[in-house]
Design a protein around this motif. Structure first.
Motif, short mmCIF file in Angstrom:
data_model
loop_
_atom_site.label_atom_id
_atom_site.label_comp_id
_atom_site.label_asym_id
_atom_site.label_seq_id
_atom_site.Cartn_x
_atom_site.Cartn_y
_atom_site.Cartn_z
N GLY A 230 42.05 34.87 35.51
CA GLY A 230 41.01 34.72 36.51
C GLY A 230 41.16 36.12 37.55
N ILE A 231 42.23 36.18 38.02
CA ILE A 231 42.81 37.48 38.90
C ILE A 231 42.43 38.60 38.34
N ALA A 232 43.00 38.76 37.01
CA ALA A 232 42.89 39.95 36.50
C ALA A 232 41.49 40.56 36.35
N LEU A 233 40.70 39.42 35.96
CA LEU A 233 39.22 39.65 35.87
C LEU A 233 38.55 40.11 37.26
N LEU A 234 38.95 39.65 38.30
CA LEU A 234 38.48 39.93 39.46
C LEU A 234 38.85 41.28 39.82
N VAL A 235 39.98 41.68 39.56
CA VAL A 235 40.31 42.98 39.93
C VAL A 235 39.92 43.81 38.96
N TYR A 236 39.68 43.62 37.74
CA TYR A 236 38.89 44.47 36.80
C TYR A 236 37.45 44.75 37.15
N GLY A 237 36.85 43.63 37.56
CA GLY A 237 35.46 43.67 38.03
C GLY A 237 35.38 44.66 39.28
N ALA A 238 36.16 44.43 40.37
CA ALA A 238 36.10 45.08 41.48
C ALA A 238 36.29 46.56 41.16
N LEU A 239 36.97 46.91 40.35
CA LEU A 239 37.36 48.26 39.67
C LEU A 239 36.01 49.13 39.13
N GLN A 240 35.42 48.14 38.42
CA GLN A 240 34.14 48.52 37.68
C GLN A 240 33.02 48.94 38.70
N LEU A 241 32.87 47.97 40.05
CA LEU A 241 32.11 48.10 40.75
C LEU A 241 32.44 49.30 41.80
N THR A 242 33.63 49.49 42.09
CA THR A 242 33.98 50.97 42.70
C THR A 242 33.59 52.05 41.99
N GLU A 243 33.82 52.15 40.59
CA GLU A 243 33.51 53.33 39.73
C GLU A 243 32.13 53.47 39.89
N GLY A 244 31.45 52.39 39.65
CA GLY A 244 29.87 52.65 39.71
C GLY A 244 29.61 53.20 40.95
N ALA A 245 30.01 52.72 42.04
CA ALA A 245 29.79 53.22 43.30
C ALA A 245 29.99 54.96 43.52
#
Length: 264
Positions: A151-166
């Motif tokens: 779950g933590i790995a998924l949260l980190v990966y999701g945050a990276l995706q949002l940062t990349e999108g921004a």
């Protein structure tokens, strides 16, 4: 379709009154209906007072032509990253929440799934050897600590995706580098997944990500490719209507490429 006109139709024209008289005359016209100013994006003359004014060197660097097309492509990539990031964050949150109810879900899985066997036998689906059921079984039988880290790995990966999108949506140079590196690091995993199981979805995802990497690397001149950042900024200024008008008057504008002035 003329992207310059399409964006002007959605956002309105961007007119600018330069302080220099010779350049001001080239961007200004007097008509029977009143004064008109030339749009920096589409080049058409627009009735009314200019939206902005000042020295020509302070004019906004408006994406137009190929630069505008590139901006649209980057923002489409950003939308894809945003959507993926939201789903990954939701999955990570779900996995962590699932840990507290794992016993009940595991019991329901072992009790309810066998009830589907008579139906699946009739339609010819081998429920016991199903990849979907096997994946669910591995998840529900995993240890709580394993689920927590997943779950933590998924949260980190999701945050990276949002940062990349921004970064891509804001058309930032760091966002382009971030997207290139992050997408490149994921390519070996996608190739490995294809060796395990070949599906159209995985093939399409790999093709899209490879195309994104090549587009960012070549079009945006990252890591010094095709002249690097200096050549990229020079190309942007060459496509600016204000730069074209300056060249026509024989007085090239002195733009400082370091502050990336951009107007949507």
């Amino acid at each position: 379709m003329d992207l310059n006109l399409w964006v002007c139709g959605r956002r309105g024209h961007l007119t600018y009154a330069p302080a220099e008289e010779d350049l001001r005359a080239r961007l200004h016209a007097t008509t029977a209906l009143g004064v008109a100013w030339r749009c920096l994006r589409c080049g058409d003359f627009v009735l009314g007072e200019p939206r902005m004014s000042g020295p020509a060197a302070d004019a906004p660097l408006v994406p137009r032509g190929r630069a505008l097309r590139d901006a649209i492509i980057l923002r489409l990539l950003a939308v894809e990253r945003f959507v993926k990031g939201v789903f990954v964050l939701a999955a990570g949150y779900g996995v962590i929440q699932f840990r507290g109810r794992r016993d009940a879900i595991e019991r329901a899985f072992h009790e309810d799934v066998p009830l589907l066997k008579p139906f699946t036998d009739k339609i010819g689906w081998n429920l016991e050897n199903s990849a979907v059921v096997e994946t669910i079984r591995r998840v529900v039988e995993a240890q709580a600590s394993t689920l927590l880290w997943a779950g933590i790995a998924l949260l980190v990966y999701g945050a990276l995706q949002l940062t990349e999108g921004a970064g891509l949506w804001l058309l930032k140079r760091w966002g382009e580098y971030f997207a290139l590196i992050a997408t490149s690091l994921g390519l070996p995993i996608e190739i490995y997944e294809l060796t395990e199981r070949l599906t159209w979805f995985r093939v399409a995802a790999l093709v899209i990500n490879v195309a994104a990497v090549l587009y960012l690397l070549i079009s945006k001149r990252l890591f010094g490719i095709r002249g690097g950042h200096r050549a990229y900024e020079a190309e942007r200024h060459e496509m600016s209507l204000m730069e074209v008008e300056h060249s026509a008057t024989g007085q090239p504008a002195k733009h400082d490429p370091s502050p990336a002035r951009a107007a949507g």
